[in-house]
Design an enzyme around this catalytic site. Sequence first.
Site, PDB file in Angstrom:
ATOM      1  N   LEU A   4     -26.082 -74.911  75.822  1.00 47.05           N
ATOM      2  CA  LEU A   4     -24.829 -75.213  75.131  1.00 47.05           C
ATOM      3  C   LEU A   4     -25.003 -75.191  73.614  1.00 47.05           C
ATOM      4  CD1 LEU A   4     -24.441 -78.233  77.436  1.00 47.05           C
ATOM      5  CD2 LEU A   4     -22.664 -76.513  77.411  1.00 47.05           C
TER       6      LEU A   4
ATOM      7  N   THR B 279     -27.636 -68.437  64.723  1.00 41.07           N
ATOM      8  CA  THR B 279     -27.824 -69.503  65.723  1.00 41.07           C
ATOM      9  C   THR B 279     -27.444 -68.994  67.107  1.00 41.07           C
ATOM     10  OG1 THR B 279     -27.145 -71.115  64.068  1.00 41.07           O
ATOM     11  CG2 THR B 279     -27.154 -71.877  66.340  1.00 41.07           C
TER      12      THR B 279
ATOM     13  N   TYR C 116     -17.788 -64.920  65.491  1.00 36.16           N
ATOM     14  CA  TYR C 116     -18.122 -65.911  66.517  1.00 36.16           C
ATOM     15  C   TYR C 116     -17.945 -65.307  67.911  1.00 36.16           C
ATOM     16  CZ  TYR C 116     -18.109 -70.261  69.154  1.00 36.16           C
ATOM     17  OH  TYR C 116     -18.388 -71.248  70.060  1.00 36.16           O
TER      18      TYR C 116
END
Length: 294
Positions: free
Chosen positions: A48, A67, A121
Site C-alpha cells: 500500500l 516512490t 500519478y
Amino acid sequence: MIDDLSTGSIANIEHLKGRAGFRYSIAGIEDEPLLAELVDGADVVFHLAAAVGVRLIVESPVRTIETNITGTERVLRLAAKKGKRVVLASTSEVYGKTAKVPFSEDDDLVLGPTTKGRWSYACSKAIDEFLALSYWKERRLPTTVVRLFNTVGPRQVGRYGMVVPRFVQQALAGGPITVYGDGEQSRCFGYVGDVVGALAALAVHEGAVGQVFNVGNDEEVTINGLAERVRRRTGCPVPIVHVPYEEAYEAGFEDMQRRVPDLRKVRDLIGYRPTHDLDRILDRVIEHFRRAAP
Ligand code: UDP
C-alpha cells in the site's frame, strides 16, 4: 508492517502495539535489507506504500513517480525471490477522464497529456499494475491488483487534500467549506473497514490471482452534495464557498468529473458488500474529529 510515516501517524496503530504477532518498522520501502527481511517473514505482502493525495502529487511529481514505480518494482522483485503472494493497492485514478460510467476493470484508461502533472500519478500506478500482472504472467508470482475508489474513514487527515476529512473539519471549525471547481464533479466514497476486508479476502482467494478488482462503494455524490451532507450531519450550518481549481491546485488542473466503480467482479468472487453508506461513514468521521478535538 512497514511505514515511513510520510503521510501516516504512529498514533493510528497505538491500539495494536501490544497485540500478539503484530510487529512494525518505521522505515521506508527504499530500505531494501529490511524489506527483504519482512517479505521473508510474511505469507502475503500487502503493498500500500505510495504517494498519497492529489495535492501532494501536484506539488511533488518527481517523488510521486519515483516512490510509486521504484518502490513497487522493489517489493515485487523481493516477493518473487521468495514466491510470496502480493496484493497491490492501485487506484481509481488510473481510469483517468473516461466518460463511461461505471468503470469496469477491463475498460480503457483515458489519461491526459504528460504536460498536466496530475496524470503522472495515474500513469505511475498503471505501470505498477502492468508490473504486478507481468510478474504473474511471466514468473508465476501470484499477484492481485485492487483499484481503490476514494477510501475514507476515521483517522484520515485532510492535510493532503482528501475531501471528506477536510469538509468535516471545516464544518466543525465554523467553516467555510471549500468546494473546488463548480462542485458538480462526483465521487463514490468507500469505507476503510470494507476495503480492508476486501483486501484480506482477495489475498487468500485463488480466483483473485492475476486479476484486477475495483473496491469501494458505488453510491455516487457530487462534491456540492457532499458539502450539503456534511452540513446536515454535523448540524453546523456553515457557509460553502467555491474555489477555482487553479487556486486550489495549479493552472490548467484537470479534475475527473465522475468516478463510479462497477463492483460486480469483486462481488461475484468474494461476495463483497459495502457495510457503510455515505451517511454512516460521515457519522463515523464526524465522531472521530469531535472526540479528537481538545
Ligand atoms: N475537493 C474539494 N475541496 C477540498 C478538497 C477536495 O472540492 O477541500 C474536491 C476535489 O477537487 C475532487 C474531490 O473533492 O473533485 C475529491 O478530492 P480528493 O482529493 O478527496 O480525491 P480525488 O478524487 O481527487 O483523488
